[in-house]
Motif scaffolding. Structure first.
Motif, PDB file in Angstrom:
ATOM      1  N   ILE A 167      -8.673  31.578  31.666  1.00  0.00           N
ATOM      2  CA  ILE A 167      -7.344  31.013  31.958  1.00  0.00           C
ATOM      3  C   ILE A 167      -6.329  32.284  32.226  1.00  0.00           C
ATOM      4  CG2 ILE A 167      -5.766  29.188  31.548  1.00  0.00           C
ATOM      5  CD1 ILE A 167      -8.098  28.102  32.251  1.00  0.00           C
ATOM      6  N   SER A 168      -5.745  32.537  33.017  1.00  0.00           N
ATOM      7  CA  SER A 168      -4.783  33.574  33.225  1.00  0.00           C
ATOM      8  C   SER A 168      -3.483  33.353  32.770  1.00  0.00           C
ATOM      9  CB  SER A 168      -4.968  34.530  34.396  1.00  0.00           C
ATOM     10  OG  SER A 168      -4.556  33.790  35.561  1.00  0.00           O
ATOM     11  N   SER A 169      -3.147  31.953  33.140  1.00  0.00           N
ATOM     12  CA  SER A 169      -1.816  31.555  32.823  1.00  0.00           C
ATOM     13  C   SER A 169      -1.589  30.275  32.957  1.00  0.00           C
ATOM     14  CB  SER A 169      -0.966  31.937  34.273  1.00  0.00           C
ATOM     15  OG  SER A 169       0.409  31.252  34.246  1.00  0.00           O
ATOM     16  N   ILE A 170      -0.819  29.691  32.038  1.00  0.00           N
ATOM     17  CA  ILE A 170      -0.436  28.253  31.785  1.00  0.00           C
ATOM     18  C   ILE A 170       1.110  28.080  31.770  1.00  0.00           C
ATOM     19  CG2 ILE A 170      -0.609  25.951  30.458  1.00  0.00           C
ATOM     20  CD1 ILE A 170      -3.114  27.048  29.048  1.00  0.00           C
ATOM     21  N   LYS A 171       1.494  27.522  32.925  1.00  0.00           N
ATOM     22  CA  LYS A 171       3.113  27.249  32.998  1.00  0.00           C
ATOM     23  C   LYS A 171       3.455  25.868  32.715  1.00  0.00           C
ATOM     24  CE  LYS A 171       4.170  31.181  36.056  1.00  0.00           C
ATOM     25  NZ  LYS A 171       2.833  31.761  36.245  1.00  0.00           N
ATOM     26  N   TYR A 172       4.693  25.585  32.323  1.00  0.00           N
ATOM     27  CA  TYR A 172       5.132  24.534  32.126  1.00  0.00           C
ATOM     28  C   TYR A 172       6.372  24.284  32.985  1.00  0.00           C
ATOM     29  CZ  TYR A 172       7.022  20.393  29.304  1.00  0.00           C
ATOM     30  OH  TYR A 172       7.258  19.073  28.941  1.00  0.00           O
ATOM     31  N   GLY A 173       5.867  23.495  34.053  1.00  0.00           N
ATOM     32  CA  GLY A 173       6.693  23.314  35.260  1.00  0.00           C
ATOM     33  C   GLY A 173       6.049  24.191  36.573  1.00  0.00           C
ATOM     34  N   LYS A 174       6.891  23.717  37.523  1.00  0.00           N
ATOM     35  CA  LYS A 174       6.459  24.701  38.872  1.00  0.00           C
ATOM     36  C   LYS A 174       7.799  25.415  39.486  1.00  0.00           C
ATOM     37  CE  LYS A 174       2.680  22.139  40.522  1.00  0.00           C
ATOM     38  NZ  LYS A 174       2.037  21.283  41.817  1.00  0.00           N
ATOM     39  N   GLY A 175       7.674  26.416  40.050  1.00  0.00           N
ATOM     40  CA  GLY A 175       8.963  27.033  40.665  1.00  0.00           C
ATOM     41  C   GLY A 175       9.403  28.036  39.908  1.00  0.00           C
ATOM     42  N   PRO A 176      10.746  28.460  40.168  1.00  0.00           N
ATOM     43  CA  PRO A 176      11.385  29.463  39.277  1.00  0.00           C
ATOM     44  C   PRO A 176      11.795  29.061  38.139  1.00  0.00           C
ATOM     45  CG  PRO A 176      12.878  28.455  40.940  1.00  0.00           C
ATOM     46  CD  PRO A 176      11.376  27.969  41.416  1.00  0.00           C
ATOM     47  N   ASP A 177      11.853  27.865  37.556  1.00  0.00           N
ATOM     48  CA  ASP A 177      11.966  27.466  36.292  1.00  0.00           C
ATOM     49  C   ASP A 177      10.891  27.028  35.327  1.00  0.00           C
ATOM     50  OD1 ASP A 177      14.904  27.513  36.850  1.00  0.00           O
ATOM     51  OD2 ASP A 177      14.809  25.299  37.826  1.00  0.00           O
ATOM     52  N   ALA A 178       9.648  27.444  35.959  1.00  0.00           N
ATOM     53  CA  ALA A 178       8.693  27.395  35.062  1.00  0.00           C
ATOM     54  C   ALA A 178       8.587  28.177  34.035  1.00  0.00           C
ATOM     55  CB  ALA A 178       7.318  27.538  35.996  1.00  0.00           C
ATOM     56  N   VAL A 179       7.779  27.815  32.690  1.00  0.00           N
ATOM     57  CA  VAL A 179       8.094  28.684  31.482  1.00  0.00           C
ATOM     58  C   VAL A 179       6.639  28.899  31.222  1.00  0.00           C
ATOM     59  CG1 VAL A 179       8.648  28.739  29.087  1.00  0.00           C
ATOM     60  CG2 VAL A 179      10.121  27.388  30.870  1.00  0.00           C
ATOM     61  N   GLU A 180       6.183  30.400  31.014  1.00  0.00           N
ATOM     62  CA  GLU A 180       4.796  30.900  30.682  1.00  0.00           C
ATOM     63  C   GLU A 180       4.530  30.462  29.425  1.00  0.00           C
ATOM     64  OE1 GLU A 180       1.176  31.562  30.888  1.00  0.00           O
ATOM     65  OE2 GLU A 180       2.350  32.300  32.677  1.00  0.00           O
ATOM     66  N   LEU A 181       3.305  29.877  29.030  1.00  0.00           N
ATOM     67  CA  LEU A 181       2.985  29.461  27.616  1.00  0.00           C
ATOM     68  C   LEU A 181       2.009  30.435  27.081  1.00  0.00           C
ATOM     69  CD1 LEU A 181       2.385  25.719  28.109  1.00  0.00           C
ATOM     70  CD2 LEU A 181       4.575  26.715  27.327  1.00  0.00           C
ATOM     71  N   LEU A 182       1.199  31.426  28.097  1.00  0.00           N
ATOM     72  CA  LEU A 182       0.432  32.254  27.418  1.00  0.00           C
ATOM     73  C   LEU A 182       0.971  33.694  27.746  1.00  0.00           C
ATOM     74  CD1 LEU A 182      -3.037  31.302  28.924  1.00  0.00           C
ATOM     75  CD2 LEU A 182      -2.411  30.866  26.579  1.00  0.00           C
ATOM     76  N   HIS A 183       1.475  34.298  26.500  1.00  0.00           N
ATOM     77  CA  HIS A 183       1.934  35.461  26.583  1.00  0.00           C
ATOM     78  C   HIS A 183       0.812  36.763  25.866  1.00  0.00           C
ATOM     79  CE1 HIS A 183       5.969  34.278  27.710  1.00  0.00           C
ATOM     80  NE2 HIS A 183       5.643  33.076  27.057  1.00  0.00           N
ATOM     81  N   PHE A 184       0.162  37.326  26.667  1.00  0.00           N
ATOM     82  CA  PHE A 184      -0.735  38.160  26.012  1.00  0.00           C
ATOM     83  C   PHE A 184      -0.302  39.571  25.426  1.00  0.00           C
ATOM     84  CE2 PHE A 184      -2.768  35.831  29.555  1.00  0.00           C
ATOM     85  CZ  PHE A 184      -3.913  35.003  29.098  1.00  0.00           C
TER      86      PHE A 184
END
Length: 367
Positions: free
Chosen positions: A177-194
């Motif tokens: 899994i390279s990314s998990i975002k909370y939401g879609k579009g420009p306001d989505a927030v990334e939950l996985l910060h490597f």
């Protein structure tokens, strides 16, 4: 599949309930036990050899046996555990446990290994004449109340789109899994910060598919330092602020194409110390393919589930003959954070032959 929301591995055995001696805890209400004395082909392998404790502290004890087991068209001689006592009353009403985990060792207890080769030299087992090994792959899908295992491939009728394949991260049925975002579009927030400063920095985190886990599980830590922040706490903070958005997972397929998979806000999410588990919500939306045909390049597959496909449980009678065992699989899940029913599935391993050659279907009913 191993019970418990924080399950990180899969049971590598088939087990049946045997009638317990005085003081045994099982009372499944159907008097549906495996009785070794009724089989002319049963062999006791080792008395008292089953002694298992799961991650949720459920403890099982019993014995190792060997006999012929039939799953759909596949009839194999295999070893299995005979559970006689159990510490958890929620196992009452369950006829047994069947896991499809893979382990390649000579004496591996994996039923998948037994189904897919003509002999088990480590057990001195040679399959009966005419046995045709199953292709080393299977699919699983489910709805709220029912589930189905498809042996030897998948049924296209169960899907509503193409099957997309992903490199399997180890043979524990994981994907990167390279990314998990909370939401879609420009306001989505990334939950996985490597954490790029980590000496073994990663750009993905392994998520394991597990139909025995009710919810989506996220690491409640920085995953041994591979992440800069805690994904579960990142999500919790946003939800506590009243923000309601879907979760969008990004996976890269075998051709290097990034694919997004969206799960709604209403799905339950639970914390786990380090692992990431892709639980029941995935199986309810997609047909999940497990392809170990090439053990050097195993693959997972995802195709949208056809919501019109019939997952109603079927009660199938076992074939005649005392040497043929009707195997039932137990699928137990732990209590989720939301008020969802605890699920147990009694899988009828008699199978119904679909119109797609080579694919056998094992129905399950959640109660």
């Amino acid at each position: 599949v191993m019970p418990g929301a924080q399950a990180l591995t899969t049971i590598l055995l088939v087990s049946f309930l045997v009638r317990a001696s005085a003081g045994g805890c099982y009372a499944n209400g159907r008097d549906n036990y495996f009785v070794p004395g009724d089989s002319e082909t049963f062999q006791l392998v080792k008395y008292g050899n089953v002694n298992l404790t799961f991650l949720d502290s459920t403890h099982l004890e019993g014995h190792d046996g060997q006999d012929l087991v039939q799953l759909g068209q596949y009839k194999v001689e295999t070893r299995f555990g005979m559970i006689e006592t159990c510490s958890k009353v929620t196992f009452n009403g369950v006829d047994g446990i069947m896991g499809f985990g893979w382990a390649g060792g000579e004496r591996s207890a994996a039923i998948l290994k037994t189904l897919t080769q003509p002999e088990r030299p480590g057990w001195d087992v040679v399959q009966p004449a005419g046995f045709e090994p199953m292709a080393r792959k299977f699919a699983f899908t489910a709805d709220t109340f029912h589930g189905e295992v498809q042996l030897g491939g998948y049924d296209p009728d169960a899907t509503d789109g193409e099957m997309v394949y992903f490199p399997m991260a180890t043979t524990a049925y994981g994907v990167n899994i390279s990314s998990i975002k909370y939401g879609k579009g420009p306001d989505a927030v990334e939950l996985l910060h490597f954490n790029e400063a980590h000496p073994h920095a990663r750009t993905s985190y392994v998520g394991q598919f597990d139909s025995g886990t009710t919810c989506l599980l996220l690491p409640n830590s920085t995953g041994f330092g591979y992440l800069e922040s805690n994904p579960f706490q990142n999500l919790l903070k946003l939800q506590m602020e009243g923000i309601e958005q879907p979760l969008v997972y990004t996976l890269t397929d075998v051709d290097g194409v990034e694919r997004e998979y969206t799960l709604p806000y209403t799905e339950c999410v639970e914390p786990t110390p380090y692992g990431m588990i892709l639980g029941d919500p995935w199986f309810r939306r997609w047909v999940v393919m497990h392809d170990l045909t090439d053990l050097e390049n195993p693959k997972m597959g995802l195709a949208p589930r056809n919501m019109d496909y019939d997952l109603q449980a079927e009660e199938l009678k076992p074939a005649s003959g005392i040497d043929e065992v009707l195997a039932r699989a137990a699928h137990e899940t732990s209590a989720p954070q939301r008020a969802l029913k605890s699920a147990e599935a009694n899988a009828v391993a008699g199978g119904r032959t679909g119109k797609h050659a080579g694919v056998q279907k094992l129905k399950a009913r959640r109660t």
